[in-house]
Design a protein around this motif. Structure first.
Motif, PDB file in Angstrom:
ATOM      1  N   ALA A 108      -3.514  -9.035   2.756  1.00 29.92           N
ATOM      2  CA  ALA A 108      -2.897  -7.716   2.940  1.00 29.92           C
ATOM      3  C   ALA A 108      -3.692  -6.871   3.914  1.00 29.92           C
ATOM      4  CB  ALA A 108      -2.766  -7.002   1.602  1.00 29.92           C
ATOM      5  N   GLY A 109      -4.665  -7.456   4.590  1.00 26.07           N
ATOM      6  CA  GLY A 109      -5.441  -6.720   5.575  1.00 26.07           C
ATOM      7  C   GLY A 109      -6.377  -5.717   4.955  1.00 26.07           C
ATOM      8  N   TYR A 110      -6.426  -4.528   5.535  1.00 23.58           N
ATOM      9  CA  TYR A 110      -7.439  -3.538   5.165  1.00 23.58           C
ATOM     10  C   TYR A 110      -7.308  -3.033   3.728  1.00 23.58           C
ATOM     11  CZ  TYR A 110      -3.561  -0.509   6.515  1.00 23.58           C
ATOM     12  OH  TYR A 110      -2.329   0.072   6.635  1.00 23.58           O
ATOM     13  N   HIS A 111      -6.150  -3.166   3.085  1.00 25.91           N
ATOM     14  CA  HIS A 111      -6.030  -2.695   1.695  1.00 25.91           C
ATOM     15  C   HIS A 111      -5.922  -3.845   0.685  1.00 25.91           C
ATOM     16  CE1 HIS A 111      -1.741  -3.521   1.954  1.00 25.91           C
ATOM     17  NE2 HIS A 111      -1.610  -2.670   2.964  1.00 25.91           N
ATOM     18  N   THR A 112      -6.476  -5.002   1.045  1.00 29.94           N
ATOM     19  CA  THR A 112      -6.443  -6.155   0.141  1.00 29.94           C
ATOM     20  C   THR A 112      -7.078  -5.840  -1.208  1.00 29.94           C
ATOM     21  OG1 THR A 112      -6.476  -7.722   1.978  1.00 29.94           O
ATOM     22  CG2 THR A 112      -7.210  -8.544  -0.156  1.00 29.94           C
TER      23      THR A 112
ATOM     24  N   ALA B 137      -8.282  -1.012  16.753  1.00 28.68           N
ATOM     25  CA  ALA B 137      -8.019  -1.334  18.160  1.00 28.68           C
ATOM     26  C   ALA B 137      -6.566  -1.045  18.525  1.00 28.68           C
ATOM     27  CB  ALA B 137      -8.351  -2.804  18.427  1.00 28.68           C
ATOM     28  N   GLN B 138      -5.666  -1.391  17.611  1.00 26.08           N
ATOM     29  CA  GLN B 138      -4.234  -1.220  17.875  1.00 26.08           C
ATOM     30  C   GLN B 138      -3.842   0.254  17.911  1.00 26.08           C
ATOM     31  OE1 GLN B 138      -1.669  -3.751  15.522  1.00 26.08           O
ATOM     32  NE2 GLN B 138      -0.232  -2.104  15.174  1.00 26.08           N
ATOM     33  N   MET B 139      -4.265   1.007  16.910  1.00 29.02           N
ATOM     34  CA  MET B 139      -3.843   2.403  16.815  1.00 29.02           C
ATOM     35  C   MET B 139      -4.460   3.265  17.912  1.00 29.02           C
ATOM     36  SD  MET B 139      -3.842   2.882  12.673  1.00 29.02           S
ATOM     37  CE  MET B 139      -3.042   4.475  12.653  1.00 29.02           C
ATOM     38  N   ILE B 140      -5.738   3.028  18.211  1.00 27.53           N
ATOM     39  CA  ILE B 140      -6.385   3.794  19.275  1.00 27.53           C
ATOM     40  C   ILE B 140      -5.745   3.481  20.632  1.00 27.53           C
ATOM     41  CG2 ILE B 140      -8.553   4.074  20.545  1.00 27.53           C
ATOM     42  CD1 ILE B 140      -9.977   3.716  17.822  1.00 27.53           C
ATOM     43  N   SER B 141      -5.391   2.205  20.848  1.00 27.17           N
ATOM     44  CA  SER B 141      -4.763   1.819  22.116  1.00 27.17           C
ATOM     45  C   SER B 141      -3.386   2.457  22.276  1.00 27.17           C
ATOM     46  CB  SER B 141      -4.639   0.292  22.193  1.00 27.17           C
ATOM     47  OG  SER B 141      -5.900  -0.324  22.169  1.00 27.17           O
ATOM     48  N   TYR B 142      -2.550   2.338  21.259  1.00 26.56           N
ATOM     49  CA  TYR B 142      -1.174   2.804  21.385  1.00 26.56           C
ATOM     50  C   TYR B 142      -1.037   4.314  21.261  1.00 26.56           C
ATOM     51  CZ  TYR B 142       0.770  -1.838  21.792  1.00 26.56           C
ATOM     52  OH  TYR B 142       1.094  -3.090  22.266  1.00 26.56           O
ATOM     53  N   GLU B 143      -2.100   4.985  20.748  1.00 31.23           N
ATOM     54  CA  GLU B 143      -2.086   6.446  20.761  1.00 31.23           C
ATOM     55  C   GLU B 143      -2.035   6.982  22.192  1.00 31.23           C
ATOM     56  OE1 GLU B 143      -5.394   7.957  18.604  1.00 31.23           O
ATOM     57  OE2 GLU B 143      -4.424   7.737  16.643  1.00 31.23           O
ATOM     58  N   LEU B 144      -2.636   6.246  23.135  1.00 29.30           N
ATOM     59  CA  LEU B 144      -2.603   6.678  24.536  1.00 29.30           C
ATOM     60  C   LEU B 144      -1.169   6.733  25.052  1.00 29.30           C
ATOM     61  CD1 LEU B 144      -5.605   4.585  25.894  1.00 29.30           C
ATOM     62  CD2 LEU B 144      -5.565   7.043  25.483  1.00 29.30           C
TER      63      LEU B 144
ATOM     64  N   GLY C   7      -8.853  -6.877   9.282  1.00 23.26           N
ATOM     65  CA  GLY C   7      -7.643  -6.051   9.321  1.00 23.26           C
ATOM     66  C   GLY C   7      -7.919  -4.651   9.820  1.00 23.26           C
ATOM     67  N   ALA C   8      -9.046  -4.068   9.368  1.00 18.52           N
ATOM     68  CA  ALA C   8      -9.393  -2.713   9.792  1.00 18.52           C
ATOM     69  C   ALA C   8      -9.718  -2.670  11.289  1.00 18.52           C
ATOM     70  CB  ALA C   8     -10.574  -2.204   8.982  1.00 18.52           C
ATOM     71  N   MET C   9     -10.453  -3.654  11.780  1.00 22.01           N
ATOM     72  CA  MET C   9     -10.799  -3.677  13.207  1.00 22.01           C
ATOM     73  C   MET C   9      -9.556  -3.880  14.071  1.00 22.01           C
ATOM     74  SD  MET C   9     -13.882  -2.954  13.123  1.00 22.01           S
ATOM     75  CE  MET C   9     -14.220  -3.092  14.864  1.00 22.01           C
ATOM     76  N   ARG C  10      -8.664  -4.745  13.603  1.00 19.69           N
ATOM     77  CA  ARG C  10      -7.395  -4.916  14.327  1.00 19.69           C
ATOM     78  C   ARG C  10      -6.622  -3.602  14.367  1.00 19.69           C
ATOM     79  NH1 ARG C  10      -4.400 -10.438  12.262  1.00 19.69           N
ATOM     80  NH2 ARG C  10      -5.762 -11.975  13.273  1.00 19.69           N
ATOM     81  N   SER C  11      -6.555  -2.944  13.212  1.00 14.73           N
ATOM     82  CA  SER C  11      -5.798  -1.696  13.138  1.00 14.73           C
ATOM     83  C   SER C  11      -6.425  -0.622  14.010  1.00 14.73           C
ATOM     84  CB  SER C  11      -5.737  -1.217  11.681  1.00 14.73           C
ATOM     85  OG  SER C  11      -4.966  -0.050  11.579  1.00 14.73           O
TER      86      SER C  11
ATOM     87  N   LEU D 175      -0.182  -6.843  12.700  1.00 12.26           N
ATOM     88  CA  LEU D 175      -1.374  -7.706  12.643  1.00 12.26           C
ATOM     89  C   LEU D 175      -2.427  -7.215  11.648  1.00 12.26           C
ATOM     90  CD1 LEU D 175      -1.745  -8.601  16.385  1.00 12.26           C
ATOM     91  CD2 LEU D 175      -1.678 -10.234  14.527  1.00 12.26           C
ATOM     92  N   PRO D 176      -2.640  -5.898  11.460  1.00 12.83           N
ATOM     93  CA  PRO D 176      -3.655  -5.459  10.499  1.00 12.83           C
ATOM     94  C   PRO D 176      -3.353  -5.862   9.066  1.00 12.83           C
ATOM     95  CG  PRO D 176      -3.134  -3.692  12.021  1.00 12.83           C
ATOM     96  CD  PRO D 176      -2.131  -4.778  12.260  1.00 12.83           C
ATOM     97  N   GLU D 177      -2.066  -6.147   8.752  1.00 11.51           N
ATOM     98  CA  GLU D 177      -1.695  -6.517   7.391  1.00 11.51           C
ATOM     99  C   GLU D 177      -1.125  -7.934   7.329  1.00 11.51           C
ATOM    100  OE1 GLU D 177       1.035  -3.619   5.961  1.00 11.51           O
ATOM    101  OE2 GLU D 177      -0.023  -1.958   6.889  1.00 11.51           O
ATOM    102  N   ALA D 178      -1.376  -8.727   8.332  1.00 12.61           N
ATOM    103  CA  ALA D 178      -0.747 -10.047   8.440  1.00 12.61           C
ATOM    104  C   ALA D 178      -0.935 -10.853   7.146  1.00 12.61           C
ATOM    105  CB  ALA D 178      -1.333 -10.800   9.629  1.00 12.61           C
ATOM    106  N   GLU D 179       0.125 -10.935   6.350  1.00 11.04           N
ATOM    107  CA  GLU D 179       0.023 -11.570   5.032  1.00 11.04           C
ATOM    108  C   GLU D 179      -0.358 -13.039   5.120  1.00 11.04           C
ATOM    109  OE1 GLU D 179       2.613  -9.876   6.080  1.00 11.04           O
ATOM    110  OE2 GLU D 179       2.879  -8.128   4.755  1.00 11.04           O
TER     111      GLU D 179
END
Length: 358
Positions: free
Chosen positions: A242-246, A166-173, A160-164, A233-237
């Protein structure tokens, strides 16, 4: 339009009349900090109920309706429940980083929250590179998410953390390029001056086609930045529980929960600032009587109304579109949104340059 800086200046003068300036500034900072924390908490409670009600109506349900009139106290009851929950101690984790992660997420959210222009003369942080500072502090949150997933020593949280990340760094652009597009149009990075530049017409109307393209991409990228559906996707139940905060419980889980909802408000508030004038009323050139009536509505109501309306759109995304796969999510950013954004930035530069020579 009421200028609230008159009130804040009067309060400062009143305090400095009875005490040294350093003491007055200290008291003001404490009061502002407490007010921010209170507003942060109240907005989170409102947004939790707001989304649950909207979700219910989309699915032909009633939503929360037992605790208080129309279920209005359900979020308050949930808040007290999470506050008294036990913090479960785990073995085989990095205890320091595990405890630090939720605080990084909440601090990043609070810093971005403090940058928003709440009203005319009611801005906490106002300096010449305010929008750049806002982008910078909002990027800190991804560190907390990566630390949470890694320090939990759990396969699901790490994925979950790796997905998050990749996602957040990509969409920050894409978010950054959308912001730069509007900075080119406004000619300043000062948040208050961006609002004032929209006095006669909001940028969504005066910025022509590039402003509309930037707005659409900003809303898509903002939804992805907040890890909300269809980009959750980072929290895909169904896959990662719960992803990174399981592994988090009690108030530590509550910090992640609060930050997610407040990030929704922050993204909506920044969109309102960049494209819809922030606290600036709706003015139509040539309609002086209409503009005068709009000026009677307090600037605070304008800002909150715009932010909540845009939040509704983002919530609508979540309950309308199915979740994307990770490859689809990254393909959307790198192959479509980013190239469109780069071309759109050049187009905005041409529009502004051409307008200067008209």
């Amino acid at each position: 339009m009421q200028d609230l800086s008159v009130v804040t200046s009067w309060i400062h003068s009143l305090l400095t009349g009875y005490m040294p300036e350093w003491a007055a500034v200290t008291i003001e900072c404490v009061v502002i900090g407490v007010a921010l924390l209170l507003l942060y908490s109240l907005l989170a409670l409102f947004y939790i109920l707001f989304e649950r009600k909207i979700c219910a109506y989309f699915q032909c349900r009633l939503g929360p309706n037992r605790v208080g009139f129309w279920g209005l106290l359900q979020s308050v009851a949930d808040m007290f429940k999470i506050l008294i929950k036990e913090l479960i101690s785990l073995n085989h984790i990095d205890k320091f980083l595990f405890a630090l992660a939720p605080y990084l997420v909440i601090i990043a959210s609070m810093l971005a929250f403090a940058n928003l222009p709440w009203g005319n003369g009611l801005q906490i942080i106002d300096f010449n590179v305010g929008i750049f500072f806002l982008l910078a502090v909002s990027s800190i949150g991804v560190l907390g998410i990566l630390l949470a997933g890694w320090s939990s020593n759990n396969k699901y949280t790490l994925i979950g953390a790796m997905r998050s990340g990749a996602q957040m760094i990509s969409y920050e652009l894409s978010m950054g390029l959308c912001v730069i597009t509007i900075v080119v149009l406004a000619g300043t990075m000062n948040i208050n001056e961006i609002c004032l530049a929209q006095e006669h017409l909001w940028f969504i109307f005066s910025g022509h086609i590039p402003a509309w393209i930037a707005f659409i991409i900003f809303m898509i990228a903002g939804t992805a930045e907040t890890n909300r559906g269809p980009f959750d996707l980072p929290e895909a139940e169904s896959e990662l529980t719960a992803g990174y905060h399981t592994e988090y419980s009690g108030i530590h889980f509550g910090f992640f929960y609060l930050a997610e909802y407040l990030n929704l408000f922050i993204v909506s508030g920044v969109a309102a600032l960049l494209f819809f004038g922030g606290w600036m009323p709706l003015h139509i050139p040539g309609f002086d009587a209409f503009n005068h009536v709009m000026d009677f509505i307090p600037s605070v109501i304008w800002f909150f109304g715009k932010a909540i309306a845009l939040s509704f759109v983002i919530i609508w995304f979540k309950w309308t579109f199915p979740r994307l796969r990770i490859d689809q999510l990254l393909t959307l950013e790198w192959k479509y949104l980013l190239p469109i954004n780069l071309v759109n930035l050049v187009l905005m530069v041409l529009v502004v340059t051409y307008s200067l020579y008209l």
